[in-house]
Design a protein around this motif. Structure first.
Motif, short mmCIF file in Angstrom:
data_model
loop_
_atom_site.label_atom_id
_atom_site.label_comp_id
_atom_site.label_asym_id
_atom_site.label_seq_id
_atom_site.Cartn_x
_atom_site.Cartn_y
_atom_site.Cartn_z
N ASP A 67 6.29 -32.29 51.34
CA ASP A 67 6.51 -31.03 51.60
C ASP A 67 7.72 -30.62 52.25
O ASP A 67 8.17 -29.49 51.91
N THR A 73 10.65 -28.24 50.58
CA THR A 73 11.00 -26.82 51.32
C THR A 73 12.42 -26.84 51.58
O THR A 73 13.11 -25.89 51.69
N ASN A 103 14.53 -27.99 49.51
CA ASN A 103 15.16 -27.35 48.07
C ASN A 103 16.49 -27.75 47.75
O ASN A 103 17.07 -27.36 46.79
#
Length: 281
Positions: free
Chosen positions: A165, A169, A171
């Motif tokens: 996760d 996030t 990226n």
């Protein structure tokens, strides 16, 4: 973008001499572990002084590409450690660069999960062509960063769900390839019984990274890690970015790029590879 054509002949020999000295140091530092990584022609041209000079531009291009990918991977792992879902203690042991994780194991799942991110799905031939590296001087694949990141996650994760996760996030590793993620989810689910193993993918002794221009930390002295996260992260970052910035400096000199251009490039997020590598994923 920092892609540049070959410099003009004026002063070229001086630039080649300047670059070759640094390339020789890098070649001598990467160790003697025999690996199965497909370096092909790229590593070969760093072995002697003549080819280091003649191919200096292409070697510097390759080092910059590799350094930028490593920087993204390094920053992701530091973020995982900062948020407490991985640990810097994973860096205390060396990595076996010839290791192939058996199917169905925790590490094999971690690696397959990392492969859904764009920066690990690139067509290296296309990337090198876009940067102007001649076919006779290219590598075939470059898996060292993903094996390093997968190993460090496998050695120290607290929750694989949370780890990925956070990676998503941030990226920093490019977009997720949705079809690959779907295939993985349908065919290979993580086992709830899996636990981190600090000795995962650990060779009996350390021979060096086994691949040219590789700066991600391993076999780090325990006293550095035991300083606490802030001090350890600063020391590790200084060592990593010192080598990356030295490569950037030599690249800038060779291709006549103003330092301000590099600084702007970094500020705009170029080091996280999304701008120049995802297009080939």
């Amino acid at each position: 973008m920092l892609k540049r054509p070959y410099p003009v002949a004026a002063g070229l020999m001086d630039k080649q001499d300047f670059a070759a000295s640094m390339i020789a140091e890098e070649h001598n530092s990467f160790g003697r572990q025999h690996t199965e990584m497909l370096e092909e022609h790229f590593e070969e041209i760093t072995r002697n002084d003549h080819s280091r000079k003649v191919a200096a531009g292409d070697i510097l291009r390759g080092m910059l590409i590799r350094g930028r990918l490593q920087a993204a991977v390094f920053d992701v792992f530091m973020q995982l450690c900062l948020q407490g879902v991985c640990s810097l203690s994973a860096l205390e042991h060396p990595v076996d660069w010839n290791y192939r994780a058996p199917e169905g194991t925790c590490l094999s799942w971690i690696l397959r999960m990392l492969y859904v991110f764009g920066c690990f799905r690139v067509n290296w031939s296309s990337v090198q062509e876009n940067w102007g590296i001649r076919p006779s001087r290219r590598w075939v694949e470059y898996d060292a960063p993903i094996l390093w990141l997968g190993t460090m996650i496998g050695r120290s994760f607290t929750s694989l769900d949370v780890v990925f996760d956070i990676i998503r996030t941030t990226n920093q590793l490019g977009p997720i390839h949705s079809d690959s993620l779907t295939q993985l989810a349908e065919g290979f689910q993580p086992n709830e019984a899996w636990k981190a193993d600090i000795n995962l993918n650990r060779p009996q002794r350390w021979y060096g990274s086994g691949t040219f221009a590789f700066w991600l930390p391993e076999n780090v002295e325990a006293c550095i890690i035991q300083q606490g996260f802030d001090d350890a992260a600063m020391a590790l970052s200084q060592d990593f970015y010192k080598r990356l910035e030295r490569t950037e400096m030599h690249y800038a000199v060779f291709f006549d790029i103003n330092r301000d251009v590099f600084d702007t490039d970094v500020q705009q997020g170029e080091r996280d590879v999304r701008d120049w590598i995802s297009e080939d994923a």
